[in-house]
Motif scaffolding. Structure first.
Motif, PDB file in Angstrom:
ATOM      1  N   ASN A 477       0.425  -1.480   0.190  1.00 25.02           N
ATOM      2  CA  ASN A 477       0.415   0.019   0.022  1.00 25.02           C
ATOM      3  C   ASN A 477       0.985   1.320  -0.425  1.00 25.02           C
ATOM      4  N   LEU A 478       1.217   1.763  -0.933  1.00 26.28           N
ATOM      5  CA  LEU A 478       2.288   2.967  -1.217  1.00 26.28           C
ATOM      6  C   LEU A 478       1.260   4.169  -1.240  1.00 26.28           C
ATOM      7  N   THR A 479       0.000   4.428  -1.387  1.00 29.20           N
ATOM      8  CA  THR A 479      -0.684   5.697  -1.159  1.00 29.20           C
ATOM      9  C   THR A 479      -1.067   5.925   0.523  1.00 29.20           C
ATOM     10  N   VAL A 480      -0.683   6.666   1.276  1.00 31.41           N
ATOM     11  CA  VAL A 480      -0.627   7.363   2.954  1.00 31.41           C
ATOM     12  C   VAL A 480      -1.343   8.778   2.835  1.00 31.41           C
ATOM     13  N   GLY A 481      -1.860   8.929   4.303  1.00 32.09           N
ATOM     14  CA  GLY A 481      -1.547  10.153   4.024  1.00 32.09           C
ATOM     15  C   GLY A 481      -0.747  12.210   3.042  1.00 32.09           C
ATOM     16  N   CYS A 482       0.321  10.846   3.812  1.00 37.30           N
ATOM     17  CA  CYS A 482       1.926  12.194   3.602  1.00 37.30           C
ATOM     18  C   CYS A 482       2.030  11.765   1.977  1.00 37.30           C
TER      19      CYS A 482
END
Length: 715
Positions: A477-482
């Protein structure tokens, strides 16, 4: 005319039978004693044999030339050493083109002609497919034919294949590309690259590449069957392993030259007459992949001419055949004697019987299977060895290829040459050679346990290590909040190393906003404002900083690994020429070329072709992060190092154990002729200067029909 030593009749004649004109080689008896049957040959100059037979040659067919054109000035080249030289150049070119240039330019061809990886794999496999189709035919009929002509025409066909392979460059429009306005940083508006590559009009050129590779395979087929037997027939048997070893060493050095020259050509833009803003580091760059094939094809055309000029037999070669003692495996029913008939194998009707004789030869079969297991390892490691180094030690692709080249060239080339030299130096017989191969396989089996050692993976955010801003997310999972507002694309893989020691999928996935500058010393770009590079190991003043490229590994196992890898490669290649020599000796002379052809079919079909597939499948199991090609799974970006080492070790142990077992069975089941010297270190030649005491009644070797009419006649 050849006279029977006891009756005075010409061989093949009896009392009252008309004696036709004898062959060009005449025999003069100076002592009435039973000669060795195999020694009834003429030689280049008058010679006195140990039994008092004076051999005088009047044969003029052994001249070097083309048809009636046989200039005296070129007869200097009519020697085994010059044959070896020209065959070495041919094998060097074959290795450089097929195993060097092809592997180097695959990615460039994929990019230039819109090919997928499986299509490029099919192009590469066309060579082995052609070889498997032609091997039986070429080795069977070429083995009883004019070998230099088969070899010369084969090199010509190989040259034609190289020219065909380069043809698409000249029949397609020039390669134009504009630099996209994508720097890879965090931006709100992004367009998918999947819409930029519509239409694959050039992909049909893959059939031209397949034709070129098919011609490569057809042309190279005689080299490693007829070329080997031609060398073996024209030198003393104790020197044959050295000659064959040098021949194969040239074939191993060829790919090294192909990698070096191919890498140099790829730094030249493919449209050499045009200028471009692209640099070789740009993913859209296409180098001049075609230059090597034009140069290699032209060189092959030149080298084919002298090979075509050699005679069927070199002057004096009959002397070596006459002195040689048969070591062919003895079948229980004695059917191997039928292969001694000089007329055997000259008709296609004899092919089934010839195949049956080889299938009834257990040492030959197990040597073929042992060769297949070794070929599987060689093909698999040569294809994926650089990838293993790249993953384990966090090297770039060029660094991994360079280190692997440093290992393969001295270890493979040195091992190949040394193996032939050891057989010659120790004067090993067939069973001794097979045992030597078994010892080499055992040593490399022990060394392969170095794969128990592995390096830990460099932490990669979202894959092997969590993002600092969200410690719970893993598993790709490469998409996070930052980086959620960056709308990063999985299709654009461009890893960067953050100041926190963590690797990120791209500058966008690291949340980087700008490119600050490019380091002069390393050429790596420096990104700033990376919102995901926070906390942890970040030193003061380096918050939000990232460098272009992968993070370096702190693993210190590389020297030990490369040392043991050198041992594995050395001992794997050390037994290659001895195994080939044992194959030549355990079959009747008339079947040597055909036997090598059958062996190559087994080695390619069970080893060379499935080897890369098997190792590729094993390595793919250890993949952690796959490339996303517009919704389709592409290549692997990141491997789990521990799993890669473990699976490679398991595959290596299986194939090495099988190889050792096959060599053991070949040694145990080998049954030498009863008249053959039993000592594994006793010479295989008997002639002037050879010691050996009483010669006895040695087995009859295969005699050319123009020399003796009935080989089965007891003299």
């Amino acid at each position: 005319r050849i006279l029977h030593p006891n009756r005075g009749y010409p061989v093949g004649s009896g009392p009252g039978s008309p004696a036709g004109e004898g062959p060009a080689c005449h025999l003069i008896l100076t002592r009435a004693s039973a000669p060795l049957p195999g020694q009834l040959y003429g030689v280049e100059v008058p010679a006195e044999t140990p039994l008092g037979l004076k051999l005088i040659s009047t044969d003029s067919e052994g001249l070097c030339g083309w048809g009636a054109l046989t200039p005296r000035s070129i007869q200097t080249f009519n020697t085994p050493r010059w044959v070896l030289f020209f065959l070495c150049v041919a094998s060097f070119l074959q290795g450089m083109i097929i195993n060097g240039f092809i592997n180097t330019v695959v990615t460039s061809i994929e990019r230039r002609f819109d090919l997928r990886s499986y299509q490029a794999g099919l192009i590469a496999s066309s060579y082995d497919i052609a070889a498997c189709v032609c091997l039986a035919f070429v080795s069977y009929f070429g083995g009883t034919g004019h070998k230099p002509r088969w070899l010369g025409w084969g090199v010509l066909v190989m040259a034609l294949g190289s020219l065909v392979f380069a043809l698409p460059h000249f029949t397609t429009p020039p390669y134009h590309v504009s630099i996209p306005e994508r720097t890879g940083v965090c931006t709100g508006n992004r367009t998918s690259p999947c819409h930029d590559s519509e239409g694959g009009g050039l992909s049909s050129y893959r059939f031209v590449f397949m034709l070129g590779q098919f011609l490569h395979g057809v042309g190279a087929t005689p080299l490693y069957t007829l070329g080997v037997t031609y060398l073996d027939e024209n030198v003393k048997s104790s020197y044959a392993p050295v000659y064959i070893g040098i021949f194969y060493t040239a074939a191993i050095v060829g790919p090294a030259a192909g990698y070096l020259l191919g890498g140099h050509f790829l730094n030249i833009y493919t449209e050499v007459h045009m200028t471009t803003e692209l640099t070789p580091e740009n993913p859209l760059w296409v180098g001049a992949w075609w230059i090597g094939f034009l140069a290699g094809g032209a060189a092959a055309l030149v080298i084919a001419l002298p090979i075509l000029g050699y005679p069927r037999q070199l002057p004096g070669s009959q002397k070596y055949v006459a002195m040689r003692v048969s070591e062919a495996h003895q079948l229980k029913d004695g059917s191997q004697a039928s292969a001694s008939d000089p007329q055997f194998g000259k008709s296609v009707k004899d092919m089934p019987r010839s195949v049956l004789l080889l299938l009834k030869n257990p040492p030959f079969l197990f040597l073929c299977l042992a060769g297949a297991t070794e070929a599987t390892l060689i093909a698999g490691m040569s294809t994926f060895g650089p990838k293993f180094l790249e993953s384990q030690f966090s090297l770039s692709a060029s660094e991994a290829a360079t280190w692997f080249g440093y290992m393969v060239v001295p270890a493979g080339g040195g091992g190949t040459f040394l193996g032939g030299y050891i057989v010659k130096k120790l004067n090993l017989r067939c069973r001794g050679i097979i045992r030597f191969c078994m010892v080499c396989a055992l040593v490399s089996l022990l060394a392969i346990f170095i794969f128990l050692i592995h390096c830990p993976n460099v932490p990669m955010a979202g894959v092997t290590a969590p993002y600092r801003s969200n410690l719970s997310l893993l598993g790709g999972n490469l998409t996070v909040g930052c980086n959620a507002d960056c709308h990063c694309l999985r299709e654009l893989y461009n890893p960067v190393c953050g100041a926190d020691g963590v690797m990120y999928y791209s500058p966008c996935h690291a949340g980087c906003s700008t490119i600050n500058h490019t380091e002069i010393s390393t050429g790596r770009r420096v990104y700033l404002g990376c919102s995901c590079v926070v906390g942890g190991n970040v030193t003061s003043g380096q918050e939000g900083l990232a460098l272009d490229g992968k993070c370096t590994s702190s693993c210190s196992h590389m020297p030990a690994f490369l040392t043991f890898l050198f041992i594995i490669i050395s001992f794997t290649f050390l037994c290659s020429i001895p195994a080939l020599t044992a194959t030549l000796r355990c079959v009747p002379d008339n079947q040597r070329s055909f036997g090598l052809g059958i062996q190559w079919i087994v080695v390619r079909s069970l080893g060379g072709i499935p080897g890369p597939i098997a190792f590729g499948s094993v390595i793919d199991i250890s993949c952690l992060l796959w490339e996303d090609q517009c919704g389709e799974q592409g290549s692997c970006h990141l491997y789990q190092n521990s799993a890669m080492s473990r699976y490679t070790l398991i595959a290596g142990i299986i194939y090495k154990v099988l190889g050792t077992l096959f060599f053991l069975l070949a040694s145990v089941l080998y049954k030498p002729p009863p008249e053959s010297p039993q000592s594994s270190c006793e010479s295989t030649d008997h002639g002037p200067g050879d010691s050996g005491g009483e010669t006895g009644d040695l087995p009859i070797k295969d005699l050319p029909p123009e020399i003796i009419a009935n080989v089965h006649t007891r003299l």
